[in-house]
Structures are given as C-alpha cells and as structure tokens.
Design an enzyme around this catalytic site. Structure first.
Site, PDB file in Angstrom:
ATOM      1  N   ASP A  55      36.745  41.689  42.942  1.00 30.93           N
ATOM      2  CA  ASP A  55      37.358  41.338  44.232  1.00 30.93           C
ATOM      3  C   ASP A  55      38.881  41.186  44.130  1.00 30.93           C
ATOM      4  O   ASP A  55      39.612  41.521  45.074  1.00 30.93           O
ATOM      5  CB  ASP A  55      36.719  40.056  44.786  1.00 30.93           C
ATOM      6  CG  ASP A  55      36.813  38.897  43.811  1.00 30.93           C
ATOM      7  OD1 ASP A  55      36.469  39.084  42.624  1.00 30.93           O
ATOM      8  OD2 ASP A  55      37.272  37.809  44.203  1.00 30.93           O
ATOM      9  N   GLN A  56      39.371  40.704  42.996  1.00 32.59           N
ATOM     10  CA  GLN A  56      40.822  40.491  42.886  1.00 32.59           C
ATOM     11  C   GLN A  56      41.573  41.819  42.708  1.00 32.59           C
ATOM     12  O   GLN A  56      42.712  41.956  43.136  1.00 32.59           O
ATOM     13  CB  GLN A  56      41.148  39.529  41.729  1.00 32.59           C
ATOM     14  CG  GLN A  56      40.539  38.156  41.898  1.00 32.59           C
ATOM     15  CD  GLN A  56      40.976  37.489  43.195  1.00 32.59           C
ATOM     16  OE1 GLN A  56      42.171  37.347  43.472  1.00 32.59           O
ATOM     17  NE2 GLN A  56      40.003  37.086  44.001  1.00 32.59           N
TER      18      GLN A  56
ATOM     19  N   CYS B 123      27.593  42.270  33.383  1.00 28.87           N
ATOM     20  CA  CYS B 123      27.298  42.624  32.007  1.00 28.87           C
ATOM     21  C   CYS B 123      26.780  41.378  31.319  1.00 28.87           C
ATOM     22  O   CYS B 123      26.619  40.330  31.955  1.00 28.87           O
ATOM     23  CB  CYS B 123      28.516  43.191  31.312  1.00 28.87           C
ATOM     24  SG  CYS B 123      29.787  41.993  31.064  1.00 28.87           S
TER      25      CYS B 123
ATOM     26  N   ASP C 247      37.555  35.864  23.873  1.00 28.19           N
ATOM     27  CA  ASP C 247      37.067  36.897  22.951  1.00 28.19           C
ATOM     28  C   ASP C 247      36.982  36.408  21.508  1.00 28.19           C
ATOM     29  O   ASP C 247      36.508  37.143  20.639  1.00 28.19           O
ATOM     30  CB  ASP C 247      37.962  38.147  23.021  1.00 28.19           C
ATOM     31  CG  ASP C 247      37.769  38.923  24.316  1.00 28.19           C
ATOM     32  OD1 ASP C 247      36.847  38.582  25.074  1.00 28.19           O
ATOM     33  OD2 ASP C 247      38.541  39.864  24.570  1.00 28.19           O
TER      34      ASP C 247
ATOM     35  N   ARG D 252      32.915  49.438  19.310  1.00 28.52           N
ATOM     36  CA  ARG D 252      33.775  49.436  20.499  1.00 28.52           C
ATOM     37  C   ARG D 252      35.114  48.768  20.209  1.00 28.52           C
ATOM     38  O   ARG D 252      36.113  49.078  20.854  1.00 28.52           O
ATOM     39  CB  ARG D 252      33.087  48.672  21.654  1.00 28.52           C
ATOM     40  CG  ARG D 252      31.837  49.354  22.177  1.00 28.52           C
ATOM     41  CD  ARG D 252      31.305  48.590  23.381  1.00 28.52           C
ATOM     42  NE  ARG D 252      32.413  48.119  24.186  1.00 28.52           N
ATOM     43  CZ  ARG D 252      32.504  46.919  24.731  1.00 28.52           C
ATOM     44  NH1 ARG D 252      31.537  46.053  24.592  1.00 28.52           N
ATOM     45  NH2 ARG D 252      33.564  46.584  25.431  1.00 28.52           N
TER      46      ARG D 252
ATOM     47  N   VAL E  98      36.109  30.949  30.920  1.00 26.89           N
ATOM     48  CA  VAL E  98      36.548  32.241  31.471  1.00 26.89           C
ATOM     49  C   VAL E  98      35.362  33.046  32.018  1.00 26.89           C
ATOM     50  O   VAL E  98      35.413  33.559  33.134  1.00 26.89           O
ATOM     51  CB  VAL E  98      37.333  33.058  30.413  1.00 26.89           C
ATOM     52  CG1 VAL E  98      37.757  34.414  30.979  1.00 26.89           C
ATOM     53  CG2 VAL E  98      38.559  32.277  29.933  1.00 26.89           C
TER      54      VAL E  98
ATOM     55  N   ARG F 201      31.241  39.351  36.514  1.00 23.55           N
ATOM     56  CA  ARG F 201      32.471  40.137  36.471  1.00 23.55           C
ATOM     57  C   ARG F 201      32.756  40.958  37.740  1.00 23.55           C
ATOM     58  O   ARG F 201      32.784  42.192  37.716  1.00 23.55           O
ATOM     59  CB  ARG F 201      32.472  41.019  35.231  1.00 23.55           C
ATOM     60  CG  ARG F 201      32.321  40.204  33.972  1.00 23.55           C
ATOM     61  CD  ARG F 201      32.421  41.012  32.727  1.00 23.55           C
ATOM     62  NE  ARG F 201      33.790  41.267  32.335  1.00 23.55           N
ATOM     63  CZ  ARG F 201      34.132  41.848  31.187  1.00 23.55           C
ATOM     64  NH1 ARG F 201      33.216  42.233  30.344  1.00 23.55           N
ATOM     65  NH2 ARG F 201      35.391  42.046  30.882  1.00 23.55           N
TER      66      ARG F 201
HETATM   67  C1  UD1 Z   1      39.818  41.460  29.857  1.00 23.77           C
HETATM   68  C2  UD1 Z   1      39.451  41.922  28.457  1.00 23.77           C
HETATM   69  C3  UD1 Z   1      38.337  41.071  27.896  1.00 23.77           C
HETATM   70  C4  UD1 Z   1      38.719  39.604  27.955  1.00 23.77           C
HETATM   71  C5  UD1 Z   1      39.148  39.208  29.363  1.00 23.77           C
HETATM   72  C6  UD1 Z   1      39.668  37.782  29.466  1.00 23.77           C
HETATM   73  C7  UD1 Z   1      39.828  44.290  28.309  1.00 23.77           C
HETATM   74  C8  UD1 Z   1      39.235  45.674  28.317  1.00 23.77           C
HETATM   75  N1  UD1 Z   1      38.983  43.305  28.553  1.00 23.77           N
HETATM   76  O1  UD1 Z   1      38.674  41.664  30.679  1.00 23.77           O
HETATM   77  O2  UD1 Z   1      38.129  41.474  26.542  1.00 23.77           O
HETATM   78  O3  UD1 Z   1      37.598  38.823  27.587  1.00 23.77           O
HETATM   79  O4  UD1 Z   1      40.199  40.088  29.815  1.00 23.77           O
HETATM   80  O5  UD1 Z   1      40.690  37.586  28.557  1.00 23.77           O
HETATM   81  O6  UD1 Z   1      41.002  44.094  28.117  1.00 23.77           O
HETATM   82  N2  UD1 Z   1      37.249  37.937  37.866  1.00 23.77           N
HETATM   83  C9  UD1 Z   1      36.908  37.814  39.187  1.00 23.77           C
HETATM   84  N3  UD1 Z   1      37.343  38.771  40.057  1.00 23.77           N
HETATM   85  C10 UD1 Z   1      38.074  39.852  39.648  1.00 23.77           C
HETATM   86  C11 UD1 Z   1      38.417  39.959  38.300  1.00 23.77           C
HETATM   87  C12 UD1 Z   1      37.994  38.983  37.436  1.00 23.77           C
HETATM   88  O7  UD1 Z   1      36.228  36.871  39.595  1.00 23.77           O
HETATM   89  O8  UD1 Z   1      38.418  40.686  40.493  1.00 23.77           O
HETATM   90  C13 UD1 Z   1      36.806  36.908  36.903  1.00 23.77           C
HETATM   91  C14 UD1 Z   1      35.897  37.471  35.803  1.00 23.77           C
HETATM   92  O9  UD1 Z   1      34.567  37.547  36.228  1.00 23.77           O
HETATM   93  C15 UD1 Z   1      36.106  36.458  34.697  1.00 23.77           C
HETATM   94  C16 UD1 Z   1      37.582  36.068  34.881  1.00 23.77           C
HETATM   95  O10 UD1 Z   1      37.942  36.443  36.194  1.00 23.77           O
HETATM   96  O11 UD1 Z   1      35.286  35.349  34.895  1.00 23.77           O
HETATM   97  C17 UD1 Z   1      38.538  36.742  33.922  1.00 23.77           C
HETATM   98  O12 UD1 Z   1      38.325  38.140  33.950  1.00 23.77           O
HETATM   99  P1  UD1 Z   1      39.474  39.178  33.631  1.00 23.77           P
HETATM  100  O13 UD1 Z   1      40.673  38.486  33.109  1.00 23.77           O
HETATM  101  O14 UD1 Z   1      39.633  40.079  34.813  1.00 23.77           O
HETATM  102  O15 UD1 Z   1      38.810  40.016  32.446  1.00 23.77           O
HETATM  103  P2  UD1 Z   1      38.827  41.586  32.260  1.00 23.77           P
HETATM  104  O16 UD1 Z   1      40.124  42.148  32.675  1.00 23.77           O
HETATM  105  O17 UD1 Z   1      37.571  42.165  32.817  1.00 23.77           O
END
Ligand code: UD1
Length: 431
Positions: free
Chosen positions: A126-127, A118, A307, A399, A329, A123
C-alpha cells in the site's frame, strides 16, 4: 532441494570477505531501467539466485543484462519492449515490485504481479501505491497484478510514508527522479542500501538530497543515463559471519564489514561481552565464555535489523541467562523457531516476543530451512550443535549468501553441501 551437513564444535578463526549487498544490487538493477541512454556496469555482483532472477526480470522487459566472468553485470535499458512483468518471474521474488517505480517514470506504465504474503508476514504494498498516486499515477489491482499508469510525466509531490518501508522509499525515489518538479519523501527509510541507491542515481544524473535521513528531496530531471557502480558490502552477510564468530567463541575478521552499517549489532554483541573491533577495512569479532544474556528489539535502520534477528536469537540461545527478542518489523518472523527447538534451543514465543533461555549445549539434528535468514540461523546452530546437523531446503540460502559453505569451511567449520539428498545422508553415515 540441496542439503547442508555440519559437524558442530569447531571454533571459527581467520578472515572472511563479504560480498556486495544483495539488497543493494537489486534496487540498482531496477534503477538501471530509468536510463534511456548508455550502459550501467555493476562491479563485484554476488553470485546469488535473487540477482539472477532480477536480471531475468529486466531482460523480460527488453533490457540487456549480461553477467561477465569478472563479476560484472552489464545492463542496458535503451530499448524497453514491454512494461509488463511476467507472472512466473515476478512471483519468484517480492522485490520484483521494485521495477514498478522505474517503469512508471520511464514509460508511464507498469504491470507487475502483486506480491503475495510470504513466510515472514503479509507484506502489503500500500505504501508503494501511495507514493505512485501522490506523484499523479492511477494504480489498480486486478487479476493478480498491480498496474499503474500516468498521462505525460509524473508530478513531484510531498509523500508521507505511514510506515518506514525500504521498498516504498526506493520505489517512490525511483519514480520521482523523472517527475516534473520537487518530490519530498517524509518518514523515508534510512537503510544504507537506500543511500547507496541515491548515490547511483546521482551518477545517472538524478538530483537527490537527504538519503539516509527521514526526509529525502528529489528534483526531477527529464532523462537519466547509465553509469558504473559498485554496491556497498552486504551488512547482513557480514553480520551473519560476525555472529558465527560469536556463537563458536571464535576469532574472525570480517573483511569489508562497515561499522556504521552494523552499529546496532556491534552494540548488542558488546553488551553480551563479545569483543568487537572496528578496523576500518573490516570488523574483528572475538568471543569467549562467560557471556551475558541481552534483550533486543528489531527496528528500521539504524535499529537492530530484522534480517539478523534469527541469527542473533540463535547466538543468545548459547549464552547463560534469559534474553528477550522482540520483532517489530514483520509480524510473522519466528516461524523458524520450531526447527531451532529441535536442536535444543530453549525458547518460548508470545506474539512478537521470544524469550530465550541459554543452554549449555545445542544438539545436532535434521532440520529444514523455512526462509533465507532462518536457514542462516540453522547453520549457526549446526556450527555449535553436538554431532551432525543436516539442513534441508538450503536453496533458500543461495538467495542471499554467496559460497556460504566455502567461506565457513575456510574459517575451519566442518561443513559440506550436497545437491543430492541421498549423498548428504550417506556423508553423515560415513563420518
Ligand atoms: C526490505 C529487505 C528485507 C528487509 C526489510 C526490512 C530487500 C529485497 N528486502 O524488504 O530483507 O527485511 O527491507 O529491513 O531489500 N509494509 C507495509 N506496506 C508497504 C510496504 C511495507 O505495510 O507498502 C510493511 C511490511 O509488511 C513490513 C514493514 O512495512 O512489516 C517493513 O517492510 P519494508 O521495509 O517495505 O521491507 P521490504 O522493502 O519488503
């Protein structure tokens, strides 16, 4: 797409009440899918398009989701008819991946559109997948969908998240509630919304310890039931109004804001010379010049929230001196900056770092919101811009901010919204 028009220059004063957290309501709706009996009633649900889309998503799975006039959302997932989320609904929101853990635990299967990148970063998920696989699921990515299945029950396991991901913590937690045995999530996200979700799961009959720390332990149970819940106040909405008070050098009481959820923002505002008062029922923010430049770095909670990065950078652009803002982040979260520059913000970016030099006066301009929080930053700039600002594509703001225009107007802002672009432009000419 709707537009917002602001005539800058009003100091904001008064009280504004924050809604329940968007990022708290969505995981609770996802978790309600775990209940094989009973209803879930979520109180004070904010009027947001993300919540509507999420309700549509669980309806598409056969669950009932009824909005009631008093802000209640009544959910029942006793009869699920499918564990496949339609592409059209899934693609509208990245958070739709959050239904995967609940579906896997409840039905042994999920098929959800793979969220694309996005405009804030790649984003990956994998985790999330790592969590499901550790619990014994097989996960494949095919034809644009991520699909997971397990024969029988999931099995509790120790899961180390390589990245402190909110979404992966939530999905692993949801899946583990109905797994056989003990699950331990190491390097878990500590965001208040994760704790809120654990509280809701607890009232559904789940056994969870340690939410809000690095390590969450879950003892699986065989079934869960619906439960009533009120989600915590929205710390990002609250933080945005706190910054609105600071940028307009105003005096605003943000009712419902919880100091502990916003301690990093409070610390940074204070460092800049803004008065921040914890009043138990909310936070009062008062600001007057001169203020000081500050540096900040976004981090997982309790660090500074990503955010609120765009909103804080906008505020710092009005403070004398040089501030350095580092985004750790997401890899691509400065896309809004060119629009801010059009309003006179003096900022240079190099990779994940932005160097902001305060200017004496921002200027109103015609700009476009690139995403939800970027849109909020443009609104803040418009509040102090000289003359009129017109922000296009403000549907992004729907949103995450309920009645943004009404709330800012109640604090004294000269702001209006039009769902018809021609009438917004006409308003500007008329004024
Ligand atoms: C949630 C929030 C978003 C906030 C973010 C971080 C909601 C709907 N969204 O997004 O508003 O900005 O937390 O506080 O609550 N990542 C990986 N692999 C994964 C998952 C995440 O590499 O499997 C990375 C992401 O690309 C990012 C970082 O981890 O760089 C943090 O992401 P994550 O905490 O998962 O954010 P969201 O849950 O998507």
């Amino acid at each position: 797409m709707a537009t917002i028009k602001i005539r800058g220059g009003q100091r904001l004063t008064g009280t504004v009440r924050v809604d329940s957290a968007k990022n708290g309501v969505l995981p609770v709706i996802a978790a309600s899918l775990l209940a094989s009996t009973g209803e879930t009633v979520i109180e004070d649900v904010p009027v947001l398009t993300d919540v509507d889309h999420f309700a549509d998503l669980v309806r598409s799975l056969g669950a009932r989701a009824e909005h009631q006039p008093n802000g209640r959302l009544r959910l029942c997932a006793e009869q699920l008819t499918t564990s496949t989320a339609p592409y059209e609904l899934g693609r509208k929101m990245r958070a739709s991946i959050w239904i995967a853990g609940a579906l896997l635990a409840r039905t042994g299967h999920f098929r959800v559109p793979l969220p694309g990148g996005c405009n804030i970063g790649e984003r990956p998920v994998d985790q999330h997948i790592k969590g499901f696989e550790a619990l014994g699921a097989t996960v494949v990515i095919e034809h644009g969908y991520v699909e997971g299945y397990v024969k029988g029950r999931l099995k509790g396991a120790r899961v180390y998240l390589d990245i402190c991901s909110v979404g992966a913590t939530i999905n692993t937690m949801l899946a583990a509630t109905l797994a056989e045995g003990t699950t331990i999530i190491d390097n878990a996200a500590k965001e208040p919304e994760v704790v809120d979700l654990a509280n809701y799961l607890h009232t559904m009959g789940a056994q969870i310890w340690g939410a809000g720390t690095d390590t969450i332990r879950i003892e699986g149970v065989t079934s869960l039931h619906g439960a009533d819940h009120t989600v915590i106040p929205d710390r990002i909405e609250a933080g945005t109004y706190m910054i609105a008070a600071a940028i307009t050098r105003g005096d605003v009481f943000v009712e419902g804001a919880i100091f502990n959820h916003l301690s990093s923002l409070c610390a940074k505002l204070r460092e800049a010379g803004v008065e921040v008062e914890d009043n138990i029922t909310g936070i009062r923010v008062r600001a007057k010049d001169p203020l000081r430049a500050v540096d900040l770095k976004t981090l997982p909670h309790p660090g500074f929230p990503t955010d609120l990065q765009a909103q804080m950078l906008t505020f710092l652009s009005t403070v004398e001196g040089v501030s350095i803002v580092t985004e750790t982040v997401f890899e691509n979260r400065f896309l809004y900056i060119p629009e801010l520059r059009r309003m006179g913000v003096d900022v240079k970016t190099e990779g994940r770092t932005a160097v902001v030099e305060g200017v004496a006066q921002l200027s109103g301009a015609e700009v476009a919101a690139t995403d939800l929080r970027a849109g909020a930053a443009l609104v803040l700039a418009g509040l102090v811009g000289d003359g009129d600002t017109i922000i296009r594509d403000v549907d992004h703001l729907d949103r995450g901010y309920g009645d943004l225009v009404g709330k800012l107007r109640s604090l004294g802002a000269h702001i209006s919204r039009s769902d018809d672009e021609t009438s917004a432009l006409h308003l500007v000419q008329a004024n």
